[in-house]
Write a protein that holds these residues in place. Structure first.
Motif, short mmCIF file in Angstrom:
data_model
loop_
_atom_site.label_atom_id
_atom_site.label_comp_id
_atom_site.label_asym_id
_atom_site.label_seq_id
_atom_site.Cartn_x
_atom_site.Cartn_y
_atom_site.Cartn_z
N ASP A 96 10.28 1.27 -0.09
CA ASP A 96 11.17 1.07 -1.24
C ASP A 96 11.41 -0.43 -1.38
OD1 ASP A 96 12.91 1.33 -3.32
OD2 ASP A 96 14.56 2.15 -2.13
N ASP A 97 10.97 -0.98 -2.50
CA ASP A 97 11.09 -2.42 -2.74
C ASP A 97 10.40 -3.23 -1.64
OD1 ASP A 97 12.54 -1.76 -4.97
OD2 ASP A 97 14.49 -2.11 -4.04
N GLU A 98 9.19 -2.81 -1.33
CA GLU A 98 8.40 -3.49 -0.30
C GLU A 98 8.12 -4.94 -0.71
OE1 GLU A 98 4.06 -2.84 1.94
OE2 GLU A 98 4.86 -1.33 0.56
N PHE A 99 8.06 -5.81 0.27
CA PHE A 99 7.79 -7.23 0.05
C PHE A 99 8.76 -7.84 -0.96
CE2 PHE A 99 3.39 -5.60 1.03
CZ PHE A 99 3.43 -5.99 2.36
N GLY A 100 10.03 -7.57 -0.74
CA GLY A 100 11.05 -8.18 -1.57
C GLY A 100 11.16 -7.63 -2.97
N GLY A 101 10.74 -6.40 -3.16
CA GLY A 101 10.92 -5.77 -4.46
C GLY A 101 9.69 -5.68 -5.32
N ALA A 102 8.53 -6.05 -4.80
CA ALA A 102 7.33 -6.06 -5.62
C ALA A 102 6.60 -4.74 -5.66
CB ALA A 102 6.36 -7.15 -5.11
N MET A 103 6.92 -3.80 -4.76
CA MET A 103 6.08 -2.62 -4.63
C MET A 103 6.83 -1.46 -3.98
SD MET A 103 2.63 -2.36 -2.28
CE MET A 103 2.06 -3.95 -2.89
N ASP A 104 6.53 -0.24 -4.45
CA ASP A 104 6.88 0.99 -3.76
C ASP A 104 5.59 1.71 -3.41
OD1 ASP A 104 9.57 0.51 -4.11
OD2 ASP A 104 9.81 1.95 -5.75
N ARG A 105 5.52 2.27 -2.21
CA ARG A 105 4.30 2.98 -1.82
C ARG A 105 4.59 4.31 -1.16
NH1 ARG A 105 -0.05 -0.14 1.59
NH2 ARG A 105 1.77 -1.11 2.58
N PHE A 106 3.64 5.22 -1.32
CA PHE A 106 3.61 6.50 -0.62
C PHE A 106 2.22 6.57 0.01
CE2 PHE A 106 2.75 11.25 -1.41
CZ PHE A 106 3.11 11.58 -0.12
N LEU A 107 2.18 6.56 1.33
CA LEU A 107 0.92 6.36 2.06
C LEU A 107 0.73 7.45 3.11
CD1 LEU A 107 -1.50 4.47 2.89
CD2 LEU A 107 0.10 3.36 4.46
N ILE A 108 -0.51 7.95 3.20
CA ILE A 108 -0.90 8.90 4.23
C ILE A 108 -2.06 8.31 5.02
CG2 ILE A 108 -1.67 11.25 4.72
CD1 ILE A 108 0.96 11.20 3.22
N ASP A 109 -1.97 8.34 6.35
CA ASP A 109 -3.14 7.96 7.15
C ASP A 109 -3.31 8.91 8.31
OD1 ASP A 109 -1.63 7.15 9.40
OD2 ASP A 109 -1.59 5.07 8.80
N ASP A 110 -4.55 9.03 8.79
CA ASP A 110 -4.85 9.97 9.86
C ASP A 110 -6.02 9.44 10.67
OD1 ASP A 110 -5.15 12.11 11.54
OD2 ASP A 110 -5.39 13.62 9.97
N TYR A 111 -5.74 9.11 11.93
CA TYR A 111 -6.78 8.60 12.82
C TYR A 111 -7.40 9.70 13.68
CZ TYR A 111 -5.28 3.90 11.60
OH TYR A 111 -4.98 2.75 10.90
N GLU A 112 -6.89 10.92 13.52
CA GLU A 112 -7.40 12.02 14.35
C GLU A 112 -7.83 13.20 13.49
OE1 GLU A 112 -4.86 13.03 17.60
OE2 GLU A 112 -4.26 10.95 17.95
N ALA A 113 -8.26 12.92 12.27
CA ALA A 113 -8.70 13.99 11.38
C ALA A 113 -9.94 14.68 11.94
CB ALA A 113 -9.01 13.42 10.00
N ASN A 114 -10.14 15.92 11.52
CA ASN A 114 -11.34 16.66 11.88
C ASN A 114 -12.45 16.19 10.93
OD1 ASN A 114 -13.25 18.48 12.73
ND2 ASN A 114 -12.34 20.23 11.68
N ALA A 115 -13.27 15.26 11.40
CA ALA A 115 -14.27 14.63 10.54
C ALA A 115 -15.50 14.27 11.35
CB ALA A 115 -13.69 13.38 9.88
N ALA A 116 -16.66 14.36 10.73
CA ALA A 116 -17.92 14.10 11.42
C ALA A 116 -18.30 12.63 11.35
CB ALA A 116 -19.03 14.95 10.79
N ASP A 117 -19.17 12.23 12.28
CA ASP A 117 -19.76 10.89 12.24
C ASP A 117 -20.71 10.80 11.04
OD1 ASP A 117 -18.45 10.79 14.64
OD2 ASP A 117 -20.26 10.70 15.87
N VAL A 118 -21.00 9.58 10.64
CA VAL A 118 -21.95 9.35 9.54
C VAL A 118 -22.90 8.23 9.96
CG1 VAL A 118 -22.20 8.44 7.20
CG2 VAL A 118 -20.51 10.21 7.66
#
Length: 213
Positions: A96-118
């Motif tokens: 909420d008001d990230e970086f002094g009010g310039a941005m709002d974000r909703f972020l999802i990250d996952d380092y352990e997802a069920n995913a194959a190599d490429v």
């Protein structure tokens, strides 16, 4: 019959609102690293889904940012036959008001997802990122809990990384459409199913009464 009608009215009065919302996303790849060009191409269609438990309480992660552990309860990102499925370790963040009010974000990250190599490269992480540069989407550190709250962030982008998170081995997509809907609670589903079962029983009883009465 009167008891059945009363129960049916009670069932229909139960609100469909629940803690879990479903976010469905469609989009296209706009960035493909050279290392994965043999597998993916610019413009490939992407589908994604996120199941979010909006009742999870957050904790301060760093200034202007809150972490919501265990809020992601399901979902995937799928493109060109490759599907990465969100794990229980996926994290949700709200700013909420990230970086002094310039941005709002909703972020999802996952380092352990069920995913194959490429192309021999191990999966590293996947992400979804909603970024409102007007800083008006978030009103405090809460997860978006209804369609209008999600859509206030605008269209997200997302991607998958292999080996590192620096974009050297990455596919990135931008959304063209987002739909959001509540997922009924299990108790609501149970009442609905019970109501339909009672309706069927009542109709059968009525048919028998007419046939043999």
């Amino acid at each position: 019959m009167k008891k059945f009608m009363a129960l049916l009215l009670m069932t229909s009065a139960i609100p469909a609102q629940a803690a879990i919302i479903k976010i469905d996303i469609t989009g296209n790849l706009y960035q493909v690293s050279e290392s994965v060009e043999s597998r993916f191409s610019l413009g490939d269609e992407v589908t994604a889904r996120l199941l979010l438990d909006t009742s999870v309480m957050g904790s301060e992660f760093y200034p202007d940012t809150y972490l919501f552990s265990n809020a992601v309860v399901g979902g995937f990102i799928s493109v060109s036959g490759y599907t990465a499925t969100f794990s229980n370790s996926a994290r949700a963040f709200v700013t909420d008001d990230e970086f002094g009010g310039a941005m709002d974000r909703f972020l999802i990250d996952d380092y352990e997802a069920n995913a194959a190599d490429v192309n021999g490269m191990a999966f590293h992480d996947l992400f979804l990122n909603w970024q409102d540069n007007s800083a008006t989407a978030s009103q405090g550190f809460t997860l978006p809990n209804k369609p209008s709250a999600v859509l206030a962030y605008g269209l997200p982008y997302g991607g998958v990384d292999w080996l590192t998170s620096d974009g050297q081995n990455r596919i990135t997509f931008t959304a063209t459409q987002v739909t959001v809907s509540p997922v009924p609670e299990s108790a609501t589903w149970a009442m609905m199913i019970a109501g339909m079962g009672l309706a069927g029983a009542a109709l059968r009883r009525r048919k028998l009464t007419v046939s043999f009465g």
